[in-house]
Design a protein around this motif. Structure first.
Motif, PDB file in Angstrom:
ATOM      1  N   ARG A 187       0.560  -1.390   0.269  1.00 15.09           N
ATOM      2  CA  ARG A 187       0.146  -0.185   0.065  1.00 15.09           C
ATOM      3  C   ARG A 187       0.853   1.243   0.058  1.00 15.09           C
ATOM      4  N   TYR A 188       0.469   2.163  -0.448  1.00 19.10           N
ATOM      5  CA  TYR A 188       1.076   3.289  -0.356  1.00 19.10           C
ATOM      6  C   TYR A 188       0.079   4.510  -1.044  1.00 19.10           C
ATOM      7  N   ALA A 189       0.262   6.109  -0.316  1.00 14.76           N
ATOM      8  CA  ALA A 189      -0.666   6.880  -0.727  1.00 14.76           C
ATOM      9  C   ALA A 189      -1.656   7.767  -2.326  1.00 14.76           C
ATOM     10  N   ALA A 190      -1.587   6.289  -2.596  1.00  9.70           N
ATOM     11  CA  ALA A 190      -1.969   7.199  -4.503  1.00  9.70           C
ATOM     12  C   ALA A 190      -2.223   8.649  -4.567  1.00  9.70           C
ATOM     13  N   LYS A 191      -0.950   8.822  -5.682  1.00 11.55           N
ATOM     14  CA  LYS A 191      -1.529  10.383  -5.780  1.00 11.55           C
ATOM     15  C   LYS A 191      -2.665   9.876  -6.819  1.00 11.55           C
ATOM     16  N   ALA A 192      -3.169   9.115  -7.889  1.00 13.73           N
ATOM     17  CA  ALA A 192      -3.325   9.137  -9.054  1.00 13.73           C
ATOM     18  C   ALA A 192      -4.345   7.846  -8.924  1.00 13.73           C
ATOM     19  N   ALA A 214     -12.083   8.639  15.271  1.00 13.36           N
ATOM     20  CA  ALA A 214     -12.459   8.364  14.082  1.00 13.36           C
ATOM     21  C   ALA A 214     -11.019   7.945  13.430  1.00 13.36           C
ATOM     22  N   TYR A 215     -10.015   9.164  14.085  1.00 14.36           N
ATOM     23  CA  TYR A 215      -9.006   8.017  13.301  1.00 14.36           C
ATOM     24  C   TYR A 215      -7.961   6.617  13.518  1.00 14.36           C
ATOM     25  N   ILE A 216      -8.531   6.269  14.497  1.00 12.38           N
ATOM     26  CA  ILE A 216      -8.979   4.488  14.974  1.00 12.38           C
ATOM     27  C   ILE A 216      -9.541   4.052  13.234  1.00 12.38           C
ATOM     28  N   ALA A 219      -5.484   3.259  -1.426  1.00 12.34           N
ATOM     29  CA  ALA A 219      -6.522   4.344  -0.684  1.00 12.34           C
ATOM     30  C   ALA A 219      -5.602   5.464  -0.278  1.00 12.34           C
ATOM     31  N   THR A 220      -6.204   6.756  -0.411  1.00 10.48           N
ATOM     32  CA  THR A 220      -5.398   7.999  -0.001  1.00 10.48           C
ATOM     33  C   THR A 220      -5.479   8.374   1.852  1.00 10.48           C
ATOM     34  N   PRO A 221      -5.272   8.476   2.082  1.00 10.74           N
ATOM     35  CA  PRO A 221      -5.760   8.970   3.032  1.00 10.74           C
ATOM     36  C   PRO A 221      -5.202  10.554   3.125  1.00 10.74           C
ATOM     37  N   LEU A 222      -6.133  11.081   3.700  1.00  7.76           N
ATOM     38  CA  LEU A 222      -6.510  12.653   3.065  1.00  7.76           C
ATOM     39  C   LEU A 222      -7.147  13.827   3.869  1.00  7.76           C
ATOM     40  N   GLU A 223      -6.288  14.828   4.629  1.00  8.43           N
ATOM     41  CA  GLU A 223      -6.222  15.432   5.537  1.00  8.43           C
ATOM     42  C   GLU A 223      -6.367  17.609   4.569  1.00  8.43           C
ATOM     43  N   GLY A 224      -5.387  17.089   3.767  1.00  8.32           N
ATOM     44  CA  GLY A 224      -5.228  18.590   2.670  1.00  8.32           C
ATOM     45  C   GLY A 224      -6.827  18.598   2.313  1.00  8.32           C
ATOM     46  N   ALA A 254     -13.649  15.223   9.781  1.00  8.24           N
ATOM     47  CA  ALA A 254     -12.000  14.766  10.182  1.00  8.24           C
ATOM     48  C   ALA A 254     -11.223  14.160   9.052  1.00  8.24           C
ATOM     49  N   VAL A 255     -11.070  13.493   8.163  1.00  8.38           N
ATOM     50  CA  VAL A 255     -10.107  12.975   7.437  1.00  8.38           C
ATOM     51  C   VAL A 255     -11.699  12.216   6.281  1.00  8.38           C
ATOM     52  N   LEU A 256     -10.870  12.189   5.183  1.00  9.66           N
ATOM     53  CA  LEU A 256     -10.755  12.066   4.352  1.00  9.66           C
ATOM     54  C   LEU A 256     -10.478  10.911   3.400  1.00  9.66           C
ATOM     55  N   TRP A 311       3.635  10.033  -9.583  1.00 13.72           N
ATOM     56  CA  TRP A 311       4.885   9.869  -9.634  1.00 13.72           C
ATOM     57  C   TRP A 311       5.367   9.132  -8.333  1.00 13.72           C
ATOM     58  N   LEU A 312       4.452   9.198  -7.357  1.00 11.67           N
ATOM     59  CA  LEU A 312       5.125   8.057  -6.366  1.00 11.67           C
ATOM     60  C   LEU A 312       5.246   6.717  -6.289  1.00 11.67           C
ATOM     61  N   VAL A 313       4.089   5.652  -7.398  1.00 12.89           N
ATOM     62  CA  VAL A 313       3.703   4.620  -7.492  1.00 12.89           C
ATOM     63  C   VAL A 313       5.258   3.968  -7.039  1.00 12.89           C
ATOM     64  N   VAL A 316      10.707   4.117  -3.466  1.00 12.96           N
ATOM     65  CA  VAL A 316      10.621   3.412  -2.269  1.00 12.96           C
ATOM     66  C   VAL A 316      10.220   4.003  -1.192  1.00 12.96           C
ATOM     67  N   LYS A 317       9.383   2.793  -0.436  1.00  9.16           N
ATOM     68  CA  LYS A 317       8.545   3.431   0.682  1.00  9.16           C
ATOM     69  C   LYS A 317       9.607   3.934   1.884  1.00  9.16           C
ATOM     70  N   VAL A 318       9.488   5.151   2.593  1.00 11.98           N
ATOM     71  CA  VAL A 318      10.528   5.974   3.192  1.00 11.98           C
ATOM     72  C   VAL A 318      10.252   5.794   5.142  1.00 11.98           C
TER      73      VAL A 318
HETATM   74  C1  LIG Z   1      -3.816  11.181   8.134  1.00 14.80           C
HETATM   75  C2  LIG Z   1      -2.855  11.682   7.031  1.00 14.80           C
HETATM   76  C3  LIG Z   1      -3.369  13.075   6.318  1.00 14.80           C
HETATM   77  C4  LIG Z   1      -2.965  12.747   4.722  1.00 14.80           C
HETATM   78  N1  LIG Z   1      -3.278  13.637   3.632  1.00 14.80           N
HETATM   79  C5  LIG Z   1      -2.661  13.863   2.156  1.00 14.80           C
HETATM   80  C6  LIG Z   1      -3.311  14.548   0.978  1.00 14.80           C
HETATM   81  O1  LIG Z   1      -4.062  15.649   1.363  1.00 14.80           O
HETATM   82  N2  LIG Z   1      -2.821  14.352   0.281  1.00 14.80           N
HETATM   83  C7  LIG Z   1      -2.145  13.515   0.425  1.00 14.80           C
HETATM   84  O2  LIG Z   1      -2.008  12.861  -1.291  1.00 14.80           O
HETATM   85  N3  LIG Z   1      -1.378  12.325   1.103  1.00 14.80           N
HETATM   86  C8  LIG Z   1      -1.560  12.498   2.228  1.00 14.80           C
HETATM   87  N4  LIG Z   1      -0.725  12.180   3.450  1.00 14.80           N
HETATM   88  C9  LIG Z   1      -0.643  10.852   2.430  1.00 14.80           C
HETATM   89  C10 LIG Z   1       1.206  11.113   3.458  1.00 14.80           C
HETATM   90  O3  LIG Z   1       1.427  12.009   2.661  1.00 14.80           O
HETATM   91  C11 LIG Z   1       1.575   9.128   3.137  1.00 14.80           C
HETATM   92  O4  LIG Z   1       0.738   8.495   3.519  1.00 14.80           O
HETATM   93  C12 LIG Z   1       2.537   9.307   3.819  1.00 14.80           C
HETATM   94  O5  LIG Z   1       3.800  10.470   3.794  1.00 14.80           O
HETATM   95  C13 LIG Z   1       3.229   8.077   3.619  1.00 14.80           C
HETATM   96  O6  LIG Z   1       3.623   7.204   2.591  1.00 14.80           O
HETATM   97  P1  LIG Z   1       3.094   6.137   2.200  1.00 14.80           P
HETATM   98  O7  LIG Z   1       1.404   6.129   2.713  1.00 14.80           O
HETATM   99  O8  LIG Z   1       2.774   6.025   0.626  1.00 14.80           O
HETATM  100  O9  LIG Z   1       3.391   4.657   2.249  1.00 14.80           O
HETATM  101  C14 LIG Z   1      -1.769  11.954   4.693  1.00 14.80           C
HETATM  102  C15 LIG Z   1      -2.073  10.583   5.437  1.00 14.80           C
HETATM  103  C16 LIG Z   1      -2.159  10.954   6.892  1.00 14.80           C
HETATM  104  C17 LIG Z   1      -1.978   9.228   7.513  1.00 14.80           C
END
Ligand SMILES: Cc1cc2nc3c(=O)[nH]c(=O)nc-3n(C[C@H](O)[C@H](O)[C@H](O)COP(=O)(O)O)c2cc1C
Length: 210
Positions: free
Chosen positions: A10-15, A134-136, A152-157, A177-179, A191-193, A196-198
């Motif tokens: 898993r990673y935070a998909a950007k697209a 909710a975050y849990i 899944a893209t965790p998203l607070e932005g 709270a969060v999306l 660009w992230l796919v 390497v995970k950091v």
């Molecule tokens: C609470 C939370 C909010 C985040 N908000 C955003 C966001 O708005 N946009 C985004 O692209 N990534 C967002 N991320 C993703 C993080 O940047 C990402 O999880 C972190 O850099 C680790 O990378 P990975 O999830 O790809 O392993 C968020 C992650 C978390 C946990």
């Protein structure tokens, strides 16, 4: 180590590519969120599942124009209680008694303690406490999505007040709270796919106290 393999996948998909996620997978992801532990078991939040494309289009500009908002399949909105009220606390305690089929003095004393403490507190403090819960559930959903091979893209932005307005959350005593957009990665545009995970080393993260 199957779980860890999935967490590495898993990673935070950007697209995302707009492909729909099967409803049974969505149900299992939400069930994982429902099963999350919460403080005093109050589950002080709700999860909105936005499938409607027009609503997603409305949310995108107030979420930094992040494309995953509109290119996801289902957009989960974790919305926390705006405060703790006696009704909300009693609802969960009554539900526990009803489901378990008995009343317990210790549990009733605990109810009273929360009733004496939470509703009197500042609403902002209560919301922040509820949002933590909710975050849990949000974290459970992220893990469950990985387990289902759903991105899944965790998203607070995003602007929470604007999301509250679009979804009419304040009228329901809720605040976003969060999306969590759920869908499938669009490999060629992300660009992230392949990066390497950091993560910090375990040494820098963990202190063992013998
Ligand atoms: C609470 C939370 C909010 C985040 N908000 C955003 C966001 O708005 N946009 C985004 O692209 N990534 C967002 N991320 C993703 C993080 O940047 C990402 O999880 C972190 O850099 C680790 O990378 P990975 O999830 O790809 O392993 C968020 C992650 C978390 C946990």
């Amino acid at each position: 180590m199957e779980l860890l393999d999935k967490l590495n996948w898993r990673y935070a998909a950007k697209a995302m590519n707009g492909e729909k996620v099967a409803e049974d997978k969505i149900e299992r992801i939400i069930e994982a969120a429902r099963l999350a532990p919460t403080s005093s078991g109050l589950q002080p939040f709700e999860i909105l599942v936005v499938k409607n494309q027009e609503i997603k289009e409305k949310i995108k500009p107030i979420a930094w124009n992040q494309s995953v908002i509109t290119d996801c399949s289902h957009l989960l909105v974790f919305a926390a209680w705006d405060t703790y009220t006696p009704e909300r606390i009693n609802y969960m305690f009554d539900l526990t008694n009803e489901i378990r089929g008995f009343k317990n003095e210790g549990w009733e004393n605990y109810r009273k303690m929360l009733l004496d403490m939470y509703p009197q507190r500042d609403a902002e403090e209560n919301f922040n406490h509820a949002a933590k819960q909710a975050y849990i559930a949000f974290a459970h959903a992220i893990m469950a999505a990985a387990f289902e091979k759903v991105d899944a893209t965790p998203l607070e932005g995003f602007d929470p007040a604007a999301v509250d307005e679009i979804l009419g959350l304040r009228e329901k005593g809720l605040r976003s709270a969060v999306l969590l957009p759920l869908g499938y990665r669009k490999t060629e545009e992300d660009w992230l796919v392949n990066l390497v995970k950091v993560r910090k080393s375990t040494k820098d993260l963990v202190t063992v106290i013998e």
